[in-house]
Design a protein around this motif. Structure first.
Motif, short mmCIF file in Angstrom:
data_model
loop_
_atom_site.label_atom_id
_atom_site.label_comp_id
_atom_site.label_asym_id
_atom_site.label_seq_id
_atom_site.Cartn_x
_atom_site.Cartn_y
_atom_site.Cartn_z
N ALA A 1 0.84 -1.20 0.00
CA ALA A 1 0.00 0.00 0.00
C ALA A 1 0.87 1.24 0.00
CB ALA A 1 -0.92 0.01 1.22
N GLY A 2 1.95 1.17 0.78
CA GLY A 2 2.86 2.32 0.86
C GLY A 2 3.50 2.59 -0.50
N LEU A 3 3.91 1.53 -1.16
CA LEU A 3 4.54 1.71 -2.47
C LEU A 3 3.55 2.35 -3.43
CD1 LEU A 3 6.95 1.25 -4.30
CD2 LEU A 3 6.06 -1.02 -4.83
N ALA A 4 2.32 1.86 -3.38
CA ALA A 4 1.30 2.41 -4.27
C ALA A 4 1.12 3.90 -3.98
CB ALA A 4 -0.02 1.67 -4.07
N ALA A 5 1.04 4.22 -2.69
CA ALA A 5 0.82 5.61 -2.32
C ALA A 5 2.01 6.48 -2.74
CB ALA A 5 0.60 5.72 -0.81
N ASN B 1 -8.24 5.85 -8.73
CA ASN B 1 -8.73 6.34 -7.43
C ASN B 1 -9.96 5.56 -6.97
OD1 ASN B 1 -8.14 7.97 -5.41
ND2 ASN B 1 -8.41 9.89 -6.53
N ALA B 2 -10.84 5.32 -7.91
CA ALA B 2 -12.08 4.64 -7.56
C ALA B 2 -11.81 3.23 -7.06
CB ALA B 2 -13.00 4.59 -8.77
N ASP B 3 -10.83 2.58 -7.71
CA ASP B 3 -10.51 1.21 -7.28
C ASP B 3 -10.01 1.20 -5.85
OD1 ASP B 3 -11.22 0.46 -9.69
OD2 ASP B 3 -9.18 -0.01 -10.45
N ILE B 4 -9.08 2.13 -5.60
CA ILE B 4 -8.52 2.19 -4.26
C ILE B 4 -9.62 2.47 -3.25
CG2 ILE B 4 -6.95 3.46 -2.72
CD1 ILE B 4 -5.18 3.94 -5.14
N ALA B 5 -10.46 3.45 -3.54
CA ALA B 5 -11.55 3.80 -2.64
C ALA B 5 -12.42 2.58 -2.36
CB ALA B 5 -12.38 4.94 -3.22
N LEU C 1 -12.36 -3.02 2.98
CA LEU C 1 -11.57 -3.33 4.18
C LEU C 1 -12.28 -2.78 5.42
CD1 LEU C 1 -8.93 -4.40 5.42
CD2 LEU C 1 -7.91 -2.16 4.99
N SER C 2 -12.75 -1.55 5.32
CA SER C 2 -13.38 -0.90 6.45
C SER C 2 -14.60 -1.68 6.91
CB SER C 2 -13.77 0.53 6.06
OG SER C 2 -14.59 1.09 7.06
N SER C 3 -15.44 -2.06 5.98
CA SER C 3 -16.67 -2.74 6.42
C SER C 3 -16.31 -4.11 7.01
CB SER C 3 -17.65 -2.87 5.26
OG SER C 3 -17.06 -3.61 4.23
N ARG C 4 -15.29 -4.76 6.42
CA ARG C 4 -14.93 -6.08 6.97
C ARG C 4 -14.42 -5.94 8.41
NH1 ARG C 4 -10.30 -9.02 7.18
NH2 ARG C 4 -9.10 -7.78 5.71
N VAL D 1 -6.32 2.89 8.48
CA VAL D 1 -6.12 4.28 8.88
C VAL D 1 -5.19 4.97 7.89
CG1 VAL D 1 -5.20 5.79 10.67
CG2 VAL D 1 -6.55 3.79 11.32
N ARG D 2 -4.14 4.27 7.50
CA ARG D 2 -3.17 4.87 6.57
C ARG D 2 -3.86 5.20 5.23
NH1 ARG D 2 2.05 4.21 7.15
NH2 ARG D 2 1.86 2.14 8.07
N SER D 3 -4.67 4.25 4.75
CA SER D 3 -5.33 4.46 3.47
C SER D 3 -6.26 5.66 3.54
CB SER D 3 -6.14 3.22 3.08
OG SER D 3 -5.32 2.08 3.16
N ARG D 4 -7.02 5.73 4.63
CA ARG D 4 -7.93 6.87 4.80
C ARG D 4 -7.16 8.18 4.74
NH1 ARG D 4 -13.00 5.30 3.84
NH2 ARG D 4 -13.90 3.87 5.39
N LEU D 5 -5.98 8.16 5.39
CA LEU D 5 -5.18 9.39 5.44
C LEU D 5 -4.66 9.73 4.07
CD1 LEU D 5 -3.29 8.75 8.77
CD2 LEU D 5 -4.86 10.63 8.31
#
Lengths: 655, 355
Positions: B266-270, B282-286, B292-295, B310-314
């Motif tokens: 995820a970090g590399l992607a970011a 962007n839509a895919d990531i969202a 992930l959040s709902s799970r 949390v990192r992704s949200r940020l």
């Protein structure tokens, strides 16, 4: 196992005291049972001492399977504070109380062999009853022997304020005083039950009164000095309820000491003496419980521990109520003793008693009134220093004025005019000294010179008695000195004790009226001047103690007479509890002291420093030491004293 | 058993002493006024008056008056004194009293005592570790040992993670410094120290921690944790090039299946997104993040997964949602020691650790 054996020993002592009290009170007329009670008293002492030793042992080896040790000790404490931690808490201090009680009981049993057997039986029975009540209270509501399993690895800490040598000295002395009066109480009860009271009774009671009074004096003085140097407020008496709790028995005990004197020598004041003996111990009980029940911090803590509170009330009611009922019932049947004229040694001692009793009542009212008001109405008021200074001062001043007359007066009937003439020298000297001080301090008009006058008057008046009895200025010097050293030790002890009062009064007046205070912030290298003493702040050091870390401020003090001293004032934080304390730096110059206290460090690197100069403050405690010393001196003198009356014919001849 | 024997012996001795003191002694029951203590007192007083008279302390008139008073006292005494009586019943009384005493003692002790509990002085407890020791106890014990023996490397090494777990980060840092001082630095020790300092400094890696992570990664080129922190810190500072290199280096060290793997990806992607200046897919990531959040919110997950959320949200700029996720993660992992990385991340990005 030693803990459990100690526990068992305490329980066995409880059983012995309970049964001794019952046997003694029922069968006191069977004089032969005195042996049983004597043995019981000695056994109680041995067993309670063993249980106390078991507690000390558990604290010393940090056995935290003992709940008390876990709650009030830490393995890092220095050995002396591990030992004193035993009584630095409610349960342990109750056991110390009981220990001293049974020491007193055993002493009565050991030294009382030539007491009449029925009196001895009754005294020991009442003593055992008190022991049973308090051992029971300790065991069932404040048991120091509760265990924890498994043992926690490390204990919580003893309150840092108590980690001081004062805890090793003050409570044992104070309790010796408080509890010693239990013997007088037991004697009074025995006299009331048996209906026998005479001069011999007073002779047997007086050493116990004297001993207790000496210890109480030392205990209070030590407590006052401890508060002075440890609490860091620079004050030595706060009219705090806890202090009053110890002061009331002292006032009543002082009255008892004097009335027992009249009773021993003149066979008079019997009923009053009995009454005082009951009152004094009742006040000791009241004091112990006001402190021990937690009623003092707030009346509500009383309710929060209903068991302890109720047992306390019940015990107070049993002993005080029972004693006064018995007194009311029996006092009228007691034989009134010898007669005397109002102007006489007896009369002077009665005056002394009246003033002391009034002072006791004033302190009692000031101490209890806020508590009662809070309990009944829920209104919180504080009766503070102004009330006590006013009432107590007004009562004490006349007592001090008439004090020097007492020892000069003859028994049975005295001659006031002759005594006044003999005291004229002392009065003149006192006036001269007071005026001199007044002039030297700049002639400021205040009550202080009058206070000094009073102090000097009492001190010189006490010396005047010795001078008079040695016939100085009336015969040649050699004979006078021979007479002086030939005086009975009791004459010396009276003079020294009264002189001590004068010294204390002078100290109180000087330290209150001419104290100087300075609060400032200092950076290292900065200096201030207080009362001609140049105080320089040399800097802060970080010091690691055995169980605390300390920020130590180093001060150099240059006295006006020359000489530089280094004084260390500390702010400590204790490792286990994280609690801070301050340790003041106190330097003594002659009788005066310079008191330096380190306050909060400021954000800008400055330190708050509070300095006091207290002129002649040590006289306060020196006077107390003299009083107690005089008491011990008098105790060492076991010869019997007879107050020979001044016969009417002799007086006629003299006139 | 030994205890009860001793208790029994003590009681027996005490009761026997009481019995013989009360019953054994013969007392002259007919002792009358002749040698009563009261009379002795009067005699002493008389002697005293005479000696005072002889020494001249007392005038003759006073002495006579005092003697007169004594004589009256003596007559009164003689009139009131009766010979004491005694019956043989006293043996019975003392025997019963002694027995009741013993019964009372054993009864009360039986109700209050714990004869089964042995003594447990500190010295013994230090050698034999009790099985159920709490963390506080363990720490207190090691602290006591270290106080006595500050050169004990094992003690410092053991106590540091315990401090971390309790949230006492400054103490942990101190312990780790001692360990490094005693035994020299290793990549792990330096990283641990950096971590502790970072936590003590409310999550900021700036300054000494960063230097320590660098030193650790130089010391051991395959050291994962230090590299992870370095890459994270580069991300936080917006140095996407360094971050990208860091994440790529980390991914090369992976053998597959490590817990940090997903975070690194995820970090590399970011980081790549940051370099590119826009957010591709962007839509895919969202969608992925929402999944992930709902799970996590429904069925929970590991702390690493929460951290990733949390990192992704940020990264997506959804600060409020990041805060919500952080709160949920704190609820799921209440022990501060478990979520060291998450707390750092949150603190770096200004999330509030509300309780």
């Amino acid at each position: 196992m030693s803990i459990e054996l100690g526990h068992f020993a305490l329980v066995l002592a409880f059983a012995i005291s309970t049964i001794s009290a019952i046997v003694g009170l029922i069968f006191w007329k069977r004089e032969v049972l005195a042996g049983y009670l004597q043995q019981g008293a000695v056994l109680q002492f041995v067993l309670v001492a063993a249980s106390f030793a078991a507690l000390i042992q558990a604290f010393v080896v940090s056995d935290f399977s003992l709940k008390l040790a876990y709650e009030h000790a830490n393995s890092a404490q220095p050995l002396i504070f591990k030992i004193t931690a035993v009584w630095g808490n409610h349960e342990g201090s109750m056991l110390l109380w009981v220990l001293i009680l049974v020491i007193m009981g055993a002493a009565v049993a050991a030294f009382g062999r030539n007491l009449p057997k029925d009196l001895l039986t009754l005294v020991l029975a009442v003593q055992s009853l008190i022991a049973a009540a308090f051992t029971g209270f300790t065991l069932f509501t404040s048991n120091p022997f509760l265990r924890l399993s498994p043992a926690p690895f490390e204990g919580q800490d003893l309150n840092p304020i108590l980690q001081d040598i004062g805890l090793a000295i003050h409570p044992p002395l104070l309790y010796l005083g408080y509890v010693g009066f239990s013997v007088c109480f037991s004697f009074a009860m025995a006299a009331l039950i048996s209906g026998r009271i005479d001069a011999a009774w007073a002779r047997w009671v007086r050493p116990w009164t004297l001993l207790s009074w000496c210890f109480l004096t030392l205990g209070i003085a030590m407590g006052s000095y401890w508060a002075y140097y440890e609490l860091g407020w620079g004050g030595w008496w706060f009219w705090d309820p806890v202090e009053n709790a110890s002061f009331m028995p002292w006032l009543a005990g002082t009255a008892l000491l004097h009335s027992a004197l009249v009773m021993e020598k003149r066979n008079a004041l019997k009923i009053w003496t009995i009454f005082l003996a009951i009152i004094t111990f009742s006040l000791s009980l009241l004091g112990t419980f006001m402190v021990r029940s937690g009623i003092l911090t707030s009346v509500h803590t009383f309710a929060s521990d209903p068991t302890r509170g109720m047992v306390i009330l019940a015990l107070l009611a049993l002993f005080i109520g029972g004693a006064f009922s018995l007194f009311a019932f029996r006092a009228s049947t007691l034989r009134v003793g010898g007669l005397f004229a109002p102007i006489s040694r007896e009369g002077a001692l009665i005056l002394n008693n009246l003033f002391l009793a009034t002072a006791t009542v004033a302190v009692l009212v000031g101490t209890l009134y806020p508590l009662l008001l809070d309990a009944l109405v829920g209104e919180t008021i504080s009766v503070g220093e102004p009330f006590f200074n006013l009432t107590f001062g007004v009562i004490m001043a006349p007592l001090l004025i008439v004090l020097p007359f007492g020892p000069f007066l003859a028994w049975k009937r005295g001659d006031l005019i002759a005594v006044t003439q003999r005291l004229a020298g002392a009065a003149g000297l006192a006036l001269f000294a007071a005026v001199l001080c007044f002039a030297l301090t700049g002639g400021e008009v205040s009550l202080a010179p009058l206070g000094l006058l009073l102090g000097f008057w009492v001190a010189f008046g006490a010396l005047a008695e010795l001078v008079d009895r040695a016939k100085f200025f009336r015969t040649d010097v050699v004979t006078s000195f021979k007479r002086l050293f030939g005086l009975p030790r009791t004459a010396w002890s009276t003079a020294i004790a009264h002189f001590g009062i004068g010294v204390t009064v002078i100290g109180v007046v000087a330290a209150s009226a001419w104290q100087q205070e300075l609060v400032t912030t200092m950076v290292p290298g900065e200096g201030v001047v207080i009362a001609e003493h140049q105080v320089t702040f040399d800097g802060m050091e970080h010091v690691e103690g055995p169980n605390f870390v300390s920020d130590t401020g180093r001060f150099a003090i240059r006295a006006p007479g020359g000489g530089v001293r280094t004084a260390l004032a500390e702010r400590r934080v204790y490792n286990a509890s994280g609690q801070p304390t301050t340790e003041a730096a106190i330097e003594t110059y002659g009788f005066s002291q310079l008191y330096v206290q380190l306050g909060e460090p400021q954000a800008d690197g400055k330190s708050v420093v509070r300095l006091w100069y207290k002129p002649y403050v040590t006289l306060i405690w020196l006077g107390c030491l003299m009083m107690a010393g005089a008491g011990f001196l008098s105790l060492s003198y076991r010869r019997l004293r007879v107050g020979a009356p001044r016969p009417a014919s002799a007086r006629a001849a003299a006139e | 058993m030994i205890f009860w024997s001793l208790a029994f012996v003590v009681t027996a001795v005490a009761c026997a002493a009481l019995y013989y003191a009360g019953a054994g002694r013969r007392v002259n029951a007919t002792a009358a006024v002749v040698d009563s203590p009261e009379l002795a007192h009067l005699k002493l007083q008389l002697k005293e008056i005479e000696s005072d008279l002889a020494l001249g302390r007392l005038g003759a008139a006073e002495a006579t008056a005092a003697k007169g008073e004594l004589a009256r006292e003596l007559m009164r005494l003689k009139a009131t004194t009766k010979a004491a009586t005694d019956s043989g019943a006293r043996r019975g009384i003392v025997a019963v009293a002694a027995v009741i005493t013993a019964v009372l003692a054993f009864g009360v002790y039986g109700a209050l005592g714990r004869p089964d509990l042995p003594a447990q002085p500190l010295a013994e407890r230090q050698d034999v570790p009790p099985p159920e020791m709490t963390l506080d106890d363990a720490i207190a014990r090691i602290e006591a040992q270290l106080k006595a023996k500050p050169e004990d490397l094992r003690g410092w090494t053991v106590i540091a993670p315990a401090y971390m777990q309790m949230g006492r980060f400054a103490d942990a840092a101190n312990a780790l410094r001692k360990a490094i001082e005693l035994d020299g630095p290793t990549a792990d020790r330096e990283t641990d120290l950096g971590e502790a300092l970072m936590m003590a400094n409310s999550g900021s890696a700036a300054g000494e921690p960063l230097a320590l992570f660098r030193s650790a990664s130089n010391r051991d080129v395959t050291h994962v944790r230090s590299r992870y922190y370095l890459a994270s810190e580069a991300m936080r500072e917006g140095d996407f090039a360094t971050a990208k290199a860091g994440w790529q280096g980390l991914l090369k060290l992976s053998k597959g299946g490590e817990t940090w793997l997903a975070n690194a990806e995820a970090g590399l992607a970011a980081a790549e997104a940051g370099l590119g200046g826009d957010m591709p897919a962007n839509a895919d990531i969202a969608a992925m993040v929402e999944g992930l959040s709902s799970r996590l919110n429904q069925s929970g997950g590991t702390i690493d997964e929460w951290t990733r959320l949390v990192r992704s949200r940020l990264v997506l700029g959804q600060t409020e949602l990041a805060q919500t996720a952080y709160d949920a993660a704190r609820k799921a992992y209440p022990a501060a020691g478990d979520r060291a990385e998450l707390d750092v991340l949150a603190a770096d990005n200004g999330l509030v650790a509300s309780n």
